[in-house]
Scaffold this active site. Sequence first.
Site, PDB file in Angstrom:
ATOM      1  N   GLN A 290      34.735 -15.865  -0.605  1.00  0.00           N
ATOM      2  CA  GLN A 290      35.283 -15.313  -1.843  1.00  0.00           C
ATOM      3  C   GLN A 290      36.801 -15.215  -1.763  1.00  0.00           C
ATOM      4  O   GLN A 290      37.446 -14.884  -2.751  1.00  0.00           O
ATOM      5  CB  GLN A 290      34.697 -13.923  -2.089  1.00  0.00           C
ATOM      6  CG  GLN A 290      33.187 -13.905  -2.197  1.00  0.00           C
ATOM      7  CD  GLN A 290      32.639 -12.489  -2.186  1.00  0.00           C
ATOM      8  OE1 GLN A 290      32.532 -11.846  -3.219  1.00  0.00           O
ATOM      9  NE2 GLN A 290      32.294 -11.999  -1.011  1.00  0.00           N
ATOM     10  N   ASN A 291      37.360 -15.465  -0.588  1.00  0.00           N
ATOM     11  CA  ASN A 291      38.791 -15.280  -0.374  1.00  0.00           C
ATOM     12  C   ASN A 291      39.594 -16.421  -0.983  1.00  0.00           C
ATOM     13  O   ASN A 291      39.159 -17.571  -0.998  1.00  0.00           O
ATOM     14  CB  ASN A 291      39.089 -15.169   1.117  1.00  0.00           C
ATOM     15  CG  ASN A 291      38.409 -13.971   1.749  1.00  0.00           C
ATOM     16  OD1 ASN A 291      38.069 -13.014   1.055  1.00  0.00           O
ATOM     17  ND2 ASN A 291      38.200 -14.018   3.045  1.00  0.00           N
ATOM     18  N   ILE A 292      40.782 -16.085  -1.446  1.00  0.00           N
ATOM     19  CA  ILE A 292      41.662 -17.072  -2.066  1.00  0.00           C
ATOM     20  C   ILE A 292      42.844 -17.414  -1.168  1.00  0.00           C
ATOM     21  O   ILE A 292      43.738 -18.152  -1.574  1.00  0.00           O
ATOM     22  CB  ILE A 292      42.172 -16.556  -3.432  1.00  0.00           C
ATOM     23  CG1 ILE A 292      42.937 -15.239  -3.271  1.00  0.00           C
ATOM     24  CG2 ILE A 292      41.023 -16.385  -4.406  1.00  0.00           C
ATOM     25  CD1 ILE A 292      43.524 -14.687  -4.565  1.00  0.00           C
TER      26      ILE A 292
ATOM     27  N   HIS B  86      36.009 -18.775  -5.356  1.00  0.00           N
ATOM     28  CA  HIS B  86      36.959 -18.278  -6.351  1.00  0.00           C
ATOM     29  C   HIS B  86      38.267 -19.062  -6.341  1.00  0.00           C
ATOM     30  O   HIS B  86      39.287 -18.567  -6.817  1.00  0.00           O
ATOM     31  CB  HIS B  86      37.248 -16.791  -6.117  1.00  0.00           C
ATOM     32  CG  HIS B  86      36.034 -15.927  -6.232  1.00  0.00           C
ATOM     33  ND1 HIS B  86      35.966 -14.654  -5.699  1.00  0.00           N
ATOM     34  CD2 HIS B  86      34.825 -16.144  -6.809  1.00  0.00           C
ATOM     35  CE1 HIS B  86      34.774 -14.140  -5.942  1.00  0.00           C
ATOM     36  NE2 HIS B  86      34.065 -15.030  -6.606  1.00  0.00           N
TER      37      HIS B  86
ATOM     38  N   CYS C 145      49.664 -27.437 -13.159  1.00  0.00           N
ATOM     39  CA  CYS C 145      50.360 -27.109 -14.407  1.00  0.00           C
ATOM     40  C   CYS C 145      49.330 -26.833 -15.487  1.00  0.00           C
ATOM     41  O   CYS C 145      48.412 -27.626 -15.702  1.00  0.00           O
ATOM     42  CB  CYS C 145      51.268 -28.265 -14.817  1.00  0.00           C
ATOM     43  SG  CYS C 145      52.026 -28.047 -16.450  1.00  0.00           S
TER      44      CYS C 145
ATOM     45  N   CYS D 206      56.707 -31.430 -16.999  1.00  0.00           N
ATOM     46  CA  CYS D 206      56.855 -30.774 -18.301  1.00  0.00           C
ATOM     47  C   CYS D 206      58.298 -30.331 -18.524  1.00  0.00           C
ATOM     48  O   CYS D 206      58.763 -30.267 -19.668  1.00  0.00           O
ATOM     49  CB  CYS D 206      55.905 -29.579 -18.408  1.00  0.00           C
ATOM     50  SG  CYS D 206      54.174 -30.042 -18.603  1.00  0.00           S
TER      51      CYS D 206
ATOM     52  N   ASN E 203      29.953  -6.220   9.029  1.00  0.00           N
ATOM     53  CA  ASN E 203      30.816  -5.608   8.024  1.00  0.00           C
ATOM     54  C   ASN E 203      31.257  -4.223   8.485  1.00  0.00           C
ATOM     55  O   ASN E 203      30.607  -3.597   9.325  1.00  0.00           O
ATOM     56  CB  ASN E 203      30.070  -5.503   6.690  1.00  0.00           C
ATOM     57  CG  ASN E 203      30.994  -5.308   5.515  1.00  0.00           C
ATOM     58  OD1 ASN E 203      32.067  -5.897   5.443  1.00  0.00           O
ATOM     59  ND2 ASN E 203      30.592  -4.471   4.573  1.00  0.00           N
ATOM     60  N   LYS E 204      32.331  -3.744   7.922  1.00  0.00           N
ATOM     61  CA  LYS E 204      32.816  -2.411   8.265  1.00  0.00           C
ATOM     62  C   LYS E 204      31.844  -1.340   7.784  1.00  0.00           C
ATOM     63  O   LYS E 204      31.638  -0.328   8.456  1.00  0.00           O
ATOM     64  CB  LYS E 204      34.195  -2.187   7.643  1.00  0.00           C
ATOM     65  CG  LYS E 204      34.835  -0.865   8.024  1.00  0.00           C
ATOM     66  CD  LYS E 204      36.212  -0.724   7.389  1.00  0.00           C
ATOM     67  CE  LYS E 204      36.838   0.614   7.730  1.00  0.00           C
ATOM     68  NZ  LYS E 204      38.163   0.790   7.081  1.00  0.00           N
TER      69      LYS E 204
ATOM     70  N   CYS F  79      35.664  -6.552  11.584  1.00  0.00           N
ATOM     71  CA  CYS F  79      35.100  -7.896  11.727  1.00  0.00           C
ATOM     72  C   CYS F  79      35.543  -8.580  13.013  1.00  0.00           C
ATOM     73  O   CYS F  79      34.739  -9.240  13.684  1.00  0.00           O
ATOM     74  CB  CYS F  79      35.477  -8.748  10.518  1.00  0.00           C
ATOM     75  SG  CYS F  79      34.684  -8.229   8.980  1.00  0.00           S
TER      76      CYS F  79
END
Length: 655
Positions: free
Chosen positions: A389-391, A409, A417, A444, A552-553, A569
Amino acid sequence: MPGDNDIVLVDSSSDNEEEREEDDDDESQHREIKKFKPNPNPSQTRDMNESHVINKSNFSTVPFNAVSSSSSSDNDQDNDEEEEEEEEEEEEEEEEEEEEEEEEEEEEEEEEEESEINGNQISLSIDDEYDSEGLTKESSRTPIGSNTSDIIINGVTIITNNNDSSLVASSSDDDDDDDDDDDKDDDNDDDASDLESDFAFEEIPPSLIMETRKYLKQNGTMKFLEKYLPTAASIENIIKLILQLGFVPKRKLNNGLDENDIMEYIKILNHAIIKVKSIRERREDITTINDALKLIENSKNIMVITGAGISTSLGIPDFRSSQGFYSMIQHLGLSDPQEVFDLDLFLNDPNIFYSIAHMILPPNHIYSPLHSFIKLLQDKNKLLRNYTQNIDNLESYAGIHKENLIQCHGSFATASCITCGYKVDGEIIFPEIKNKEIPYCPKCNEVKQSILKKGKKTKSKSKKKKKKKNKPYDDDDEEEEEGETYFHESFGVMKPDITFFGEQLPENFKIAINQDINKVDLVLVIGTSLKVAPVADIVGKIPEHIPQILLNKDPINHCQFDVSLLGYCDDVASYIANELGESWDLPHPDYNKIRGEKNGENLSVQLLDSTLREYLISNKKNDLSSEQEQNKMGEENRKVEESGRRPNESGGKSG
């Protein structure tokens, strides 16, 4: 049809699997239902503080098509007689159809398996929404009649009137076909779930919750109600059973113990039953941390699902914690912090996003020990796929191959652009992001400069209505303003290829998940609370017999993991690697610092809950750091007290 105040439980399960495969016309005649109706005369049953009670003797078991809107006891008796006659007819029909059904059985089972794989009637489509609390979805919906709809789970159908949406709507289903991020849709959904998972109440221990859920899943709704509800069930009995299933109603009713409250709590109980039936059951042969270690060592197709928790050790904030990204941008004054990722808002005013984008910009070519753990799985040919899910795109820095990675994601890896679609490497626009400036498309910009050179006066203009792409200016405005050219605020703006609300999910996500759910032999969920679709619904799509381990935490109560390894983690990954031997040493410079030079001396494990199979992995180094920090804070507070000032007055500001 059922009356407005009736809740109808329909048991479409049977001893013969073939009976479930009959067509809709035959099915409506063979289904057995149990109708819940408040006792109209509570004085005839035991008095419980003069509250309305539900008399189970008033529950009728009749074919669905014989249920009338009046629900009187006379009608119930007539319905019982009709049921006996129809049962005799059914037995004769079943004998005649038995041979034909046996021949069709194989074909029907194959169709059912295909339906489960493709996310059709039996299982949920990967595109279906889950509620914003992260609770697993109950089922798809199939129309029964013009005035009713049913919810089918494990052969049991629960029917409610369409004009009473409190139970059905709580499923948070959205029948739209778009692929927008479901988290925002759910947050804005008025029909929010009426239940929340909660194991914190003292009255009912987790072991009893597990026992109650297990009985329901193994014996079905009818036997479950007969066992756990008394003959005359009161509101107190119903609420207790809801709690015993592991849920707490989100909203409390204010009308006391009147009939309306009874019906409302029956609906909530129905909802709880549906949810329990949809929750995966833990495997009985995987209960300890050693079982988890053996699975990781021996599995060959491991699916890894990751979230923000795997990057927080690098200083990248998570999103939803008290110190997370959304808390850090409250100063923007948005009605919802998630609006910074709203596509329409970005098109109208990209300045908002670029004023805070530097806060989530990934660091330069570094990655955590947990990323190295995923890379190690890949090197050992055990990694089926990493769904992140990290970007931040740190997986690529760690060396995880593109074909083994699904960035659900999107990410900062590239930027495009929004006007012409010109794509560049994401790092090209990092300098502008760090300076809180808007990066512009060079192509552009050439178009814009060309127009300006023609001697036309230009003026930047922001509009609420989104302009079409590839259209550098509005012709109508040009005519109206006597030759002036108005460029849209977002004309030629470069946008990181992060999936904003309002954008479709990456196409490779759908393709990969439909393949991987048939190959996976172990699921590792790491550093995520599983609250955001579409990743939150992956664990519900995996076949129940596939083991699921949480790293997980904090624990995740709305999922049933076989074993949960709780802690930071990096510590958990280092513990696993250390326990599995030298060939599992993490290829990361901090690995030995985390575990300790003498065979993992810094790391320890503690069993927190044998019923929930939760283990705590702790690091002495972290504990010492926390203790030193606490001692330092304590010393500062003592100095403040000695000076005669309260701690919150030390900066000259009054509390």
